[in-house]
Write a protein that holds these residues in place. Structure first.
Motif, PDB file in Angstrom:
ATOM      1  N   ARG A   1       0.372  -1.184  -0.306  1.00 21.25           N
ATOM      2  CA  ARG A   1      -0.477   0.261  -0.219  1.00 21.25           C
ATOM      3  C   ARG A   1       1.133   1.655   0.138  1.00 21.25           C
ATOM      4  NH1 ARG A   1      -2.638  -3.612   3.947  1.00 21.25           N
ATOM      5  NH2 ARG A   1      -5.137  -3.527   3.556  1.00 21.25           N
ATOM      6  N   THR A   2       1.630   1.685   0.512  1.00 29.13           N
ATOM      7  CA  THR A   2       2.840   2.893   0.891  1.00 29.13           C
ATOM      8  C   THR A   2       4.504   2.132   0.437  1.00 29.13           C
ATOM      9  OG1 THR A   2       1.729   3.066   2.277  1.00 29.13           O
ATOM     10  CG2 THR A   2       3.769   4.087   2.375  1.00 29.13           C
TER      11      THR A   2
ATOM     12  N   THR B   1      -2.393  -2.654  -6.529  1.00 27.61           N
ATOM     13  CA  THR B   1      -2.211  -2.856  -4.424  1.00 27.61           C
ATOM     14  C   THR B   1      -3.464  -3.629  -4.156  1.00 27.61           C
ATOM     15  OG1 THR B   1      -2.851  -0.692  -4.093  1.00 27.61           O
ATOM     16  CG2 THR B   1      -0.320  -0.963  -5.622  1.00 27.61           C
ATOM     17  N   ALA B   2      -3.763  -3.836  -2.943  1.00 32.91           N
ATOM     18  CA  ALA B   2      -4.502  -3.592  -1.578  1.00 32.91           C
ATOM     19  C   ALA B   2      -5.479  -2.932  -1.722  1.00 32.91           C
ATOM     20  CB  ALA B   2      -4.166  -4.171  -0.497  1.00 32.91           C
ATOM     21  N   ASP B   3      -5.038  -1.583  -1.924  1.00 33.35           N
ATOM     22  CA  ASP B   3      -6.305  -0.462  -2.131  1.00 33.35           C
ATOM     23  C   ASP B   3      -6.470   0.550  -3.266  1.00 33.35           C
ATOM     24  OD1 ASP B   3      -5.799  -0.185   0.014  1.00 33.35           O
ATOM     25  OD2 ASP B   3      -3.983   1.436   0.717  1.00 33.35           O
ATOM     26  N   GLY B   4      -5.949  -0.434  -4.559  1.00 31.43           N
ATOM     27  CA  GLY B   4      -5.964  -0.392  -5.883  1.00 31.43           C
ATOM     28  C   GLY B   4      -5.304   0.223  -6.800  1.00 31.43           C
TER      29      GLY B   4
ATOM     30  N   MET C   1      -1.854   1.442  -8.175  1.00 30.20           N
ATOM     31  CA  MET C   1      -0.994   2.521  -8.477  1.00 30.20           C
ATOM     32  C   MET C   1      -0.009   3.140  -9.492  1.00 30.20           C
ATOM     33  SD  MET C   1       2.110   2.625  -5.443  1.00 30.20           S
ATOM     34  CE  MET C   1       1.174   2.240  -4.098  1.00 30.20           C
TER      35      MET C   1
END
Length: 302
Positions: free
Chosen positions: A171-172, A196-199, A201
């Motif tokens: 994520r980061t 990524t796990a959050d969408g 990048m």
């Protein structure tokens, strides 16, 4: 026509060196100098860009003179002139509003592709035959076109390539620092979306054959702890691909620049024989066929 003998001597001198490549470098350097050598108020408003334009413009003009006076060193001179021409876009007024940069790239290509005329390729009067240099002239004309085409291809945003979706980035992105980054092989910079796990990048993509890093350090966080992976040396080889959200460093240890997916170098190319110092980057992913680390160490801090 007047001055027939003088024109014959000049023609013979011109045919023994990369004359047109040197001329284009001199013109490109002169074009870069036009704006910075305007009145002092203009130079002050340009700031570091104006100073860089003066330095790169003079260097390109000197490189053109070297092609004329030292034709045997045309390979070395042309490579360095190409590096300066490409850097002029980011370091000066858009490379002299593209004109100076394009003249520099074309002159470097013509200088690099020039080949001395062998004695067997001359006629009875010592003049080069008509077929002399045709292949190298074709290369010199095509190289700037290839550079421009690669720039447009690399700058165009692209979706994840086949297989990229199999790896999910963090994520980061962890922070990477290294004192010396020395890539080997042709590098193409582009923009791509990776999962990524959050969408998705958005990242920059750098490809090379190999790379060596000195005093390498990777820092990331696992909850409340900071994890650090370091190595005295790190050597990557075989289809190396870096996916970065930010890249900051000093090219040749002199010109310090920062790049992001929204601010890529144009043309998005890194010429050969380039090294970058004081590198700080946000690395989402890295892939390589081989990774060799020396002096590996792992640290965890609360």
């Amino acid at each position: 026509m007047p001055l027939r003998d003088a024109r014959r001597v000049l023609r013979g001198w011109r045919r023994t060196r990369p004359f047109w490549g040197g001329l284009l470098l001199i013109l490109g350097g002169a074009e870069l100098l036009i704006i910075p050598l305007s009145p002092l108020t203009v130079l002050v408003s340009l700031g570091l860009g104006g100073i860089a334009a003066i330095g790169i413009g003079i260097a390109l003009m000197v490189a053109g003179l070297f092609l004329w006076l030292l034709p045997h060193a045309h390979h070395y001179v042309s490579v360095n002139a190409l590096i300066l021409s490409v850097l002029s876009f980011a370091a000066t007024n858009l490379g002299g509003f593209l004109i100076g940069m394009i003249l520099g790239i074309a002159g470097s290509a013509m200088g690099f592709g020039w080949t001395p005329v062998a004695d067997d390729d001359r006629d009875a009067a010592g003049r080069p035959r008509l077929r002399e240099g045709q292949g190298t002239r074709t290369l010199a004309v095509l190289l700037p076109v290839v550079l421009a085409g690669t720039a447009l291809w690399g700058a165009a945003p692209a979706k994840a390539a086949p297989g990229d979706g199999e790896i999910v980035a963090a994520r980061t992105p962890p922070t990477i620092t290294t004192k010396l980054f020395a890539p080997k092989g042709f590098i193409v910079a582009g923009v791509r979306d990776i999962p990524t796990a959050d969408g998705p990048m958005k990242v920059m993509v750098l490809r090379m054959n190999a790379a060596s890093l000195t005093d390498y350090r990777l820092t990331t966080r696992d909850g409340s702890r900071e994890l650090s992976l370091g190595a005295e040396t790190l050597d990557l080889s075989g289809k190396v691909t870096l996916y970065l959200t930010k890249f900051k460093g000093c090219i040749q240890g002199i010109l310090c620049l920062t790049f992001t997916p929204d601010r890529l170098p144009v043309p998005p190319l890194v010429p050969p024989f380039v090294f970058i110092t004081q590198v700080s980057a946000e690395q989402a992913l890295v892939t390589s066929d081989s990774v060799v680390a020396g002096g590996l160490r792992l640290e965890a801090r609360a």
